[in-house]
Design an enzyme around this catalytic site. Sequence first.
Site, short mmCIF file in Angstrom:
data_model
loop_
_atom_site.label_atom_id
_atom_site.label_comp_id
_atom_site.label_asym_id
_atom_site.label_seq_id
_atom_site.Cartn_x
_atom_site.Cartn_y
_atom_site.Cartn_z
N LYS A 126 -26.51 48.63 21.87
CA LYS A 126 -26.53 47.16 22.00
C LYS A 126 -26.56 46.56 20.60
O LYS A 126 -27.03 47.21 19.67
CB LYS A 126 -27.79 46.72 22.77
CG LYS A 126 -27.70 45.33 23.34
CD LYS A 126 -27.05 45.32 24.72
CE LYS A 126 -26.85 43.92 25.23
NZ LYS A 126 -26.48 43.91 26.65
N ASP A 166 -22.23 39.70 25.77
CA ASP A 166 -23.54 39.52 26.43
C ASP A 166 -23.83 38.02 26.23
O ASP A 166 -22.88 37.23 26.05
CB ASP A 166 -24.60 40.41 25.77
CG ASP A 166 -25.94 40.42 26.52
OD1 ASP A 166 -26.06 41.12 27.53
OD2 ASP A 166 -26.87 39.69 26.11
N1 LIG Z 1 -22.01 39.48 30.52
C1 LIG Z 1 -22.19 40.67 31.07
O1 LIG Z 1 -21.23 41.37 31.41
C2 LIG Z 1 -23.56 41.18 31.34
C3 LIG Z 1 -24.68 40.41 31.13
N2 LIG Z 1 -25.90 40.89 31.49
C4 LIG Z 1 -27.11 40.08 31.32
O2 LIG Z 1 -27.00 38.91 32.12
C5 LIG Z 1 -27.73 37.83 31.52
C6 LIG Z 1 -26.82 36.65 31.34
O3 LIG Z 1 -25.71 37.01 30.50
P1 LIG Z 1 -24.36 36.19 30.46
O4 LIG Z 1 -24.17 35.45 31.72
O5 LIG Z 1 -23.33 37.12 29.98
O6 LIG Z 1 -24.65 35.19 29.25
P2 LIG Z 1 -24.07 33.71 29.04
O7 LIG Z 1 -24.31 33.43 27.62
O8 LIG Z 1 -22.71 33.59 29.59
O9 LIG Z 1 -25.04 32.83 29.95
C7 LIG Z 1 -26.43 32.90 29.81
C8 LIG Z 1 -27.05 31.86 30.70
O10 LIG Z 1 -28.46 32.02 30.69
C9 LIG Z 1 -29.07 30.86 30.05
N3 LIG Z 1 -30.07 31.33 29.06
C10 LIG Z 1 -29.86 32.18 28.06
N4 LIG Z 1 -30.97 32.36 27.34
C11 LIG Z 1 -31.89 31.59 27.93
C12 LIG Z 1 -33.26 31.34 27.66
N5 LIG Z 1 -33.90 31.93 26.63
N6 LIG Z 1 -33.91 30.50 28.51
C13 LIG Z 1 -33.26 29.91 29.55
N7 LIG Z 1 -31.97 30.11 29.84
C14 LIG Z 1 -31.30 30.93 29.04
C15 LIG Z 1 -27.96 30.16 29.32
O11 LIG Z 1 -28.24 28.79 29.17
P3 LIG Z 1 -27.73 28.02 27.87
O12 LIG Z 1 -26.24 27.95 28.01
O13 LIG Z 1 -28.38 26.70 27.91
O14 LIG Z 1 -28.16 28.86 26.71
C16 LIG Z 1 -26.78 30.45 30.22
O15 LIG Z 1 -26.78 29.60 31.33
C17 LIG Z 1 -28.32 38.40 30.23
O16 LIG Z 1 -29.60 38.93 30.52
C18 LIG Z 1 -27.39 39.56 29.91
O17 LIG Z 1 -28.00 40.54 29.11
C19 LIG Z 1 -26.06 42.11 32.08
C20 LIG Z 1 -24.98 42.91 32.30
C21 LIG Z 1 -23.66 42.55 31.86
O1 LIG Z 2 -19.64 45.76 29.02
C1 LIG Z 2 -20.40 46.29 28.24
O2 LIG Z 2 -20.10 47.19 27.46
C2 LIG Z 2 -21.85 45.87 28.14
C3 LIG Z 2 -22.34 44.92 29.14
C4 LIG Z 2 -23.77 44.64 28.81
O3 LIG Z 2 -24.07 44.16 27.73
C5 LIG Z 2 -24.83 45.01 29.73
O4 LIG Z 2 -24.59 45.80 30.63
O5 LIG Z 2 -25.97 44.53 29.56
#
Ligand SMILES: NC(=O)C1=CN([C@@H]2O[C@H](COP(=O)(O)OP(=O)(O)OC[C@H]3O[C@@H](n4cnc5c(N)ncnc54)[C@H](OP(=O)(O)O)[C@@H]3O)[C@@H](O)[C@H]2O)C=CC1
Ligand SMILES: O=C(O)CCC(=O)C(=O)O
Length: 444
Positions: A126, A166
């Site tokens: 990561k 992420d």
């Molecule tokens: N993208 C992926 O493929 C994967 C993502 N994840 C996990 O999923 C979660 C979301 O990721 P993803 O959707 O990609 O990220 P994005 O940046 O696309 O979206 C994140 C969302 O969560 C909100 N957010 C982020 N940080 C905070 C915080 N500290 N407090 C409140 N709200 C918060 C953001 O609000 P704002 O816009 O206002 O910051 C936004 O709405 C994370 O935990 C990530 O590690 C897990 C597996 C794969």
């Molecule tokens: O697609 C990837 O390699 C990583 C996705 C990711 O960050 C996660 O699984 O939390």
Amino acid sequence: MSYVDEVIESVVKKNPGEPEFHQAVREVLESLKPVVDANEEKYRKEALLERLVEPERVIMFRVPWVDDNGNVQVNKGYRVQFNSAIGPYKGGLRFHPSVYLGIIKFLGFEQIFKNSLTGLPIGGGKGGSDFDPKGKSDREVMAFCQSFMTELYRHIGADTDVPAGDIGVGAREIGFMFGQYKRIRDAYEGVLTGKGLTYGGSLVRTQATGYGLLYLTEELLKLNGKELAGKTVAVSGAGNVAIYAIEKAYQLGAKPVTCSDSAGWIYDPEGIDLAALKEIKEVKRARLTEYKNYRPNAEYHEGKGVWSVKADVALPCATQNELQLEDAKQLVANGCFAVCEGANMPTTLEATEYLQENGVIFAPGKAANAGGVATSALEMSQNSERLSWSFEEVDAKLQGIMVNICHNMADAAKKYGNEGNYVVGANVAGFEKVAEAMLAQGIC
Ligand SMILES: NC(=O)C1=CN([C@@H]2O[C@H](COP(=O)(O)OP(=O)(O)OC[C@H]3O[C@@H](n4cnc5c(N)ncnc54)[C@H](OP(=O)(O)O)[C@@H]3O)[C@@H](O)[C@H]2O)C=CC1
Ligand SMILES: O=C(O)CCC(=O)C(=O)O
């Protein structure tokens, strides 16, 4: 003191000021106790757990860039290459002001077991930065991404370490980083996943984490004699994972009624307007306050509150530790019967225990959100064979992987006398393959 407790104590001592990393290690190791007890002599002799909790490599670097006013800005960059026992390091990059080493280590540690659960040959890693893309111009984001890659490129490669997105890293950032890697290395290779479709990306990667979450949720409910169709769903977040979780929830006949960002949250009893949400977040990159312009009858509240809404199923899809004990109590009081984690470690340990003790079906993130990284691994396969698969083909593979993860974690929980405890099941099922590979490869 048990071997597991000794290792947890030493992790806390050797990694001060990293509570999220301690939390992730504690959650995994505590639940591995039955497996560790059964193999203690062998594991101790090989210092297996001590090696498992120590990253193979930690890279930290300076990221200087120039903002639109001509001022030089400096951020911190990280890549933690945690474990390569079963494949090249794989895991996302997070750009968010809260990022520090402890966050990247917790995410990298989780990634080891998640990636193993997919059944695909990918190790755990990561990375990220405390850079905040919010409010920055496209040129500033490009300048940052190019500078970030100017150091990172020497540590990664299609067969060594393959980063992805992420929080704060989507198609725009991946594009800028891919361009800079190609330019420095003079190599057109699958060094990043989540790429655009015109330059080696895979269909379904954008949707994969959210879709995968719903595929697993549906299967897990079925296993427990329940169904998703017709149910009300509370979702947190409004980013990549949340948006496509909402989309697939609708496709499977459920009704998602909430979403949130870091400023506030929406309750739309008629069901979230997906087209409006996509326009606000994917096109305008705006705040959720705008949602009222599309749906005047929906409620917007500042701060936190999604878990106070009455829902059958809760899908935390924002960030770590966003679902706490008080939230868990509200969910249970409102009749919620399943919590499946789209984010990484969104539920605190106390909240998880409370939910489990109260009979809530609980699927941990490392199983429930594994669809994203699994589809990234499918993108790597397509890049290696210089082919692109159709949407239907990738989606079917994703669905198969999520259904397998669901059954593997349920079976592993049962095998070790913890039927229905999917935290134990996911950790054990992910760990067994990594442990075997580490033991086979000697002390390294
Ligand atoms: N993208 C992926 O493929 C994967 C993502 N994840 C996990 O999923 C979660 C979301 O990721 P993803 O959707 O990609 O990220 P994005 O940046 O696309 O979206 C994140 C969302 O969560 C909100 N957010 C982020 N940080 C905070 C915080 N500290 N407090 C409140 N709200 C918060 C953001 O609000 P704002 O816009 O206002 O910051 C936004 O709405 C994370 O935990 C990530 O590690 C897990 C597996 C794969
Ligand atoms: O697609 C990837 O390699 C990583 C996705 C990711 O960050 C996660 O699984 O939390």
